[in-house]
Design a protein around this motif. Sequence first.
Motif, PDB file in Angstrom:
ATOM      1  N   SER A 217       0.888  -1.367  -0.045  1.00  0.00           N
ATOM      2  CA  SER A 217       0.064  -0.139  -0.201  1.00  0.00           C
ATOM      3  C   SER A 217       1.027   1.192   0.027  1.00  0.00           C
ATOM      4  CB  SER A 217      -0.863   0.096   1.194  1.00  0.00           C
ATOM      5  OG  SER A 217      -0.218  -0.004   2.354  1.00  0.00           O
ATOM      6  N   TRP A 218       2.137   1.227   0.584  1.00  0.00           N
ATOM      7  CA  TRP A 218       2.798   2.367   0.652  1.00  0.00           C
ATOM      8  C   TRP A 218       3.505   2.538  -0.630  1.00  0.00           C
ATOM      9  CZ3 TRP A 218       7.102   2.603   5.551  1.00  0.00           C
ATOM     10  CH2 TRP A 218       7.501   3.823   5.423  1.00  0.00           C
ATOM     11  N   MET A 219       3.878   1.514  -1.369  1.00  0.00           N
ATOM     12  CA  MET A 219       4.888   1.569  -2.558  1.00  0.00           C
ATOM     13  C   MET A 219       3.995   2.355  -3.570  1.00  0.00           C
ATOM     14  SD  MET A 219       6.389  -2.332  -2.281  1.00  0.00           S
ATOM     15  CE  MET A 219       6.479  -2.626  -4.150  1.00  0.00           C
ATOM     16  N   GLN A 220       2.594   2.442  -3.514  1.00  0.00           N
ATOM     17  CA  GLN A 220       2.053   3.167  -4.709  1.00  0.00           C
ATOM     18  C   GLN A 220       2.232   4.403  -4.731  1.00  0.00           C
ATOM     19  OE1 GLN A 220      -2.418   3.280  -4.416  1.00  0.00           O
ATOM     20  NE2 GLN A 220      -2.007   2.394  -2.028  1.00  0.00           N
ATOM     21  N   TYR A 221       2.691   5.075  -3.894  1.00  0.00           N
ATOM     22  CA  TYR A 221       2.923   6.461  -3.614  1.00  0.00           C
ATOM     23  C   TYR A 221       4.273   6.838  -3.977  1.00  0.00           C
ATOM     24  CZ  TYR A 221      -1.601   6.459  -1.312  1.00  0.00           C
ATOM     25  OH  TYR A 221      -2.954   6.329  -1.265  1.00  0.00           O
ATOM     26  N   ASN A 222       4.678   8.019  -4.755  1.00  0.00           N
ATOM     27  CA  ASN A 222       5.892   8.529  -5.004  1.00  0.00           C
ATOM     28  C   ASN A 222       5.877  10.035  -4.621  1.00  0.00           C
ATOM     29  OD1 ASN A 222       7.954  10.053  -6.378  1.00  0.00           O
ATOM     30  ND2 ASN A 222       7.993   8.815  -8.041  1.00  0.00           N
ATOM     31  N   PRO A 223       6.590  10.108  -3.519  1.00  0.00           N
ATOM     32  CA  PRO A 223       6.582  11.489  -3.153  1.00  0.00           C
ATOM     33  C   PRO A 223       6.631  12.573  -3.868  1.00  0.00           C
ATOM     34  CG  PRO A 223       7.710  10.208  -1.286  1.00  0.00           C
ATOM     35  CD  PRO A 223       7.495   9.235  -2.604  1.00  0.00           C
ATOM     36  N   LYS A 224       7.572  12.709  -4.855  1.00  0.00           N
ATOM     37  CA  LYS A 224       7.895  13.731  -5.650  1.00  0.00           C
ATOM     38  C   LYS A 224       6.574  14.001  -6.381  1.00  0.00           C
ATOM     39  CE  LYS A 224      11.611  11.679  -7.886  1.00  0.00           C
ATOM     40  NZ  LYS A 224      11.812  10.645  -6.944  1.00  0.00           N
ATOM     41  N   GLU A 225       5.731  12.965  -6.969  1.00  0.00           N
ATOM     42  CA  GLU A 225       4.582  13.269  -7.652  1.00  0.00           C
ATOM     43  C   GLU A 225       3.630  13.847  -7.031  1.00  0.00           C
ATOM     44  OE1 GLU A 225       4.472  12.837 -11.212  1.00  0.00           O
ATOM     45  OE2 GLU A 225       6.642  12.414 -10.700  1.00  0.00           O
ATOM     46  N   GLU A 226       3.531  13.194  -5.543  1.00  0.00           N
ATOM     47  CA  GLU A 226       2.488  13.723  -4.742  1.00  0.00           C
ATOM     48  C   GLU A 226       2.638  15.203  -4.426  1.00  0.00           C
ATOM     49  OE1 GLU A 226      -0.280  12.014  -3.957  1.00  0.00           O
ATOM     50  OE2 GLU A 226       0.458  10.425  -5.000  1.00  0.00           O
ATOM     51  N   LEU A 227       3.796  15.573  -4.107  1.00  0.00           N
ATOM     52  CA  LEU A 227       4.353  16.880  -3.790  1.00  0.00           C
ATOM     53  C   LEU A 227       3.838  17.890  -4.924  1.00  0.00           C
ATOM     54  CD1 LEU A 227       5.729  18.614  -1.581  1.00  0.00           C
ATOM     55  CD2 LEU A 227       7.589  18.338  -2.852  1.00  0.00           C
ATOM     56  N   LYS A 228       3.725  17.557  -6.160  1.00  0.00           N
ATOM     57  CA  LYS A 228       3.384  18.389  -7.388  1.00  0.00           C
ATOM     58  C   LYS A 228       1.948  18.481  -7.297  1.00  0.00           C
ATOM     59  CE  LYS A 228       7.005  16.346 -10.504  1.00  0.00           C
ATOM     60  NZ  LYS A 228       7.155  15.561 -11.926  1.00  0.00           N
TER      61      LYS A 228
END
Length: 306
Positions: A217-228
């Motif tokens: 569940s954690w791996m589906q998120y990319n912090p760089k993309e979410e930050l955008k």
Amino acid sequence: MRVIIQIFFIHLFSIALVSAQTTTEEILIKNDTIELPGTLSYSKKNSPLLIWIHGSGNVDRNGNQGTMVKANYIQQFREVINKNEIAFFSYDKRTSNKKNFKFLKETLFDDFANDAKKVVNYFKEDQRFSKIILVGHSQGSLVAMLASEKIDGYISLAGTPDPIDITISKQLSKQSAELAETATSYFKELKKTGDVKEVHPFLATIFSKQNLPFFLSWMQYNPKEELKKLNMPVLIVNGTKDIQVPIEDAKPLHISNKNIEAIFIENMNHVLKDIQKEEDNMKSYYSSEYPISKELIAVITAFVTN
């Protein structure tokens, strides 16, 4: 003698006055069966409110974990930031509250974000504060991003820029290139099949069966993309003495969003303490004697009150 007594009472009155300037409230917020008790403190109404989102582990509202980790960094942060007329709320992470233990078996990464959203929604109904800003520390950096809809600002402290599978593989590579390569293959298998069939003994703790759904569940998120996706003022802060998220690993997060203000604080470590001697870095995780970084407080105060 009368003068001395008068001075003594004036001194007591001054202490009482300073104490009275900070109001503290104990608040219980629930996410279904999950209880998130926390502490709100503020020196005046209509001030900005910072809400703290925890890093990994069973972190309580003060920044301590069990009987071992006693850094107390969140409480130290609270005491200083309140003096700058900024309100502050932190809560016991669901994994630190014994009342929640029977409900934690199937906890996924999204559940941390849902907890944070419940807290945000609670304070959106509170008219005492001028704005709400989330502060996400370490793992909480990503959690806070996911909970940042319709708030007024976001602060990342010691956040990582990569998905957790890449982050763990990078960390392992500093110990063993072979283990890092093996871990990478396990994460690929997990993404593809939802399971890891056979695990190297040295990686058994990381890839235990109970951890796999959480990692997936954690791996589906990319912090760089979410930050955008964040359309609000953003502050990203990292310390030069952070041994968990080194500066060179953290930098990619800083260029993900044009609204970002990025600051590197000299001698600040992962638990936000000012570290002058290398041997004190790990010691500061287990003691509240080490001071919180003064520069961190100054930087956040400037961002919040701007």
